[in-house]
Design a protein around this motif. Sequence first.
Motif, PDB file in Angstrom:
ATOM      1  N   LEU A  62      34.201  62.087  53.967  1.00 53.44           N
ATOM      2  CA  LEU A  62      34.879  61.431  52.856  1.00 53.44           C
ATOM      3  C   LEU A  62      35.397  62.485  51.882  1.00 53.44           C
ATOM      4  O   LEU A  62      34.651  63.380  51.477  1.00 53.44           O
ATOM      5  N   PRO A  63      36.652  62.392  51.489  1.00 55.03           N
ATOM      6  CA  PRO A  63      37.242  63.435  50.637  1.00 55.03           C
ATOM      7  C   PRO A  63      36.858  63.251  49.175  1.00 55.03           C
ATOM      8  O   PRO A  63      36.886  62.142  48.640  1.00 55.03           O
ATOM      9  N   PHE A  66      41.868  64.973  45.856  1.00 52.05           N
ATOM     10  CA  PHE A  66      43.191  64.673  46.384  1.00 52.05           C
ATOM     11  C   PHE A  66      43.985  65.966  46.571  1.00 52.05           C
ATOM     12  O   PHE A  66      43.844  66.901  45.774  1.00 52.05           O
ATOM     13  N   GLU A 149      48.438  59.965  52.016  1.00 53.10           N
ATOM     14  CA  GLU A 149      47.022  60.138  51.684  1.00 53.10           C
ATOM     15  C   GLU A 149      46.297  58.794  51.694  1.00 53.10           C
ATOM     16  O   GLU A 149      45.149  58.704  52.145  1.00 53.10           O
ATOM     17  N   ARG A 152      45.590  57.868  55.194  1.00 47.86           N
ATOM     18  CA  ARG A 152      44.515  58.690  55.747  1.00 47.86           C
ATOM     19  C   ARG A 152      43.148  58.166  55.290  1.00 47.86           C
ATOM     20  O   ARG A 152      42.194  58.092  56.064  1.00 47.86           O
ATOM     21  N   ARG A 153      43.066  57.772  54.009  1.00 44.44           N
ATOM     22  CA  ARG A 153      41.793  57.273  53.466  1.00 44.44           C
ATOM     23  C   ARG A 153      41.523  55.832  53.905  1.00 44.44           C
ATOM     24  O   ARG A 153      40.379  55.457  54.128  1.00 44.44           O
ATOM     25  N   SER A 156      39.471  52.366  49.362  1.00 46.17           N
ATOM     26  CA  SER A 156      38.542  52.981  48.422  1.00 46.17           C
ATOM     27  C   SER A 156      37.133  52.802  48.972  1.00 46.17           C
ATOM     28  O   SER A 156      36.822  51.770  49.568  1.00 46.17           O
ATOM     29  N   THR A 157      36.285  53.811  48.772  1.00 49.02           N
ATOM     30  CA  THR A 157      34.920  53.761  49.286  1.00 49.02           C
ATOM     31  C   THR A 157      33.947  53.685  48.119  1.00 49.02           C
ATOM     32  O   THR A 157      33.968  54.538  47.228  1.00 49.02           O
ATOM     33  N   ILE A 164      35.086  56.567  45.626  1.00 50.16           N
ATOM     34  CA  ILE A 164      36.086  57.500  46.124  1.00 50.16           C
ATOM     35  C   ILE A 164      37.360  56.688  46.306  1.00 50.16           C
ATOM     36  O   ILE A 164      37.500  55.924  47.260  1.00 50.16           O
ATOM     37  N   MET A 166      41.243  55.233  46.834  1.00 54.79           N
ATOM     38  CA  MET A 166      42.308  55.443  47.815  1.00 54.79           C
ATOM     39  C   MET A 166      43.509  56.118  47.165  1.00 54.79           C
ATOM     40  O   MET A 166      44.262  56.839  47.817  1.00 54.79           O
TER      41      MET A 166
END
Length: 220
Positions: A62-63, A66, A149, A152-153, A156-157, A164, A166
């Motif tokens: 998980l990033p 950004f 991006e 890719r995500r 939202s987590t 995290i 989106m």
Amino acid sequence: HDIYVTPPRDAGRPALVGDKVVVQLRHWESRHTNPEGEIIEVLGQADQEGVDMLSVLRQYNLPLHFPKNTLREAELIARGRLPGDTSPADLAGRVDCRARPVITIDPDDAKDFDDAIGLERAGDGRWKVWVHIADVSHYVKPGGALDEEARRRGNSTYLVDRVIPMLPEALSNELCSLKPGADRLTKCVEFVLSDDGRVLNAIFYPAVIRSARRFTYKEA
């Protein structure tokens, strides 16, 4: 499989027994032998506060940040806009719902408000209900850095101690958050309902709203 590891490379402090670590596998020629790897990050003792969340972040890749081009695109969109600011270009082709009673209902600790609702009596035995969803598509254009991006995500987590998102905060917590007292762009579905909840009619359109109040679930 157990993984044989060499001493950490630039991982801060040395790894100790009981630590959670991130390991980069080396070439693994046969599954009949144990793989070898290298410790590239020491997260800390397994029972240390915050280490469990770091483990989840690393496990699912998980990033935390950004890319610069994504942040730049979000900043360009938000630049020069005051909170609640809309331009004639933003409002073109939209139904103006700002005079209608609209509210949001979210958890106590919500950071962004992406849906809102309005309700009015529409004559004998009928109600009008407006359901609004923040119009992210007005700002996030196909093929742009924000779009790539967000794809890719995927979403939202929500973890126990953090979110995290989106999209960068300039959008997720500001322009696309249906805050009370601020003009916000939405996609709307307008229902006509009977007293017993049957949908008699529904139409869809882009809109602009101004939420009157943020309710928590408990208040609602």
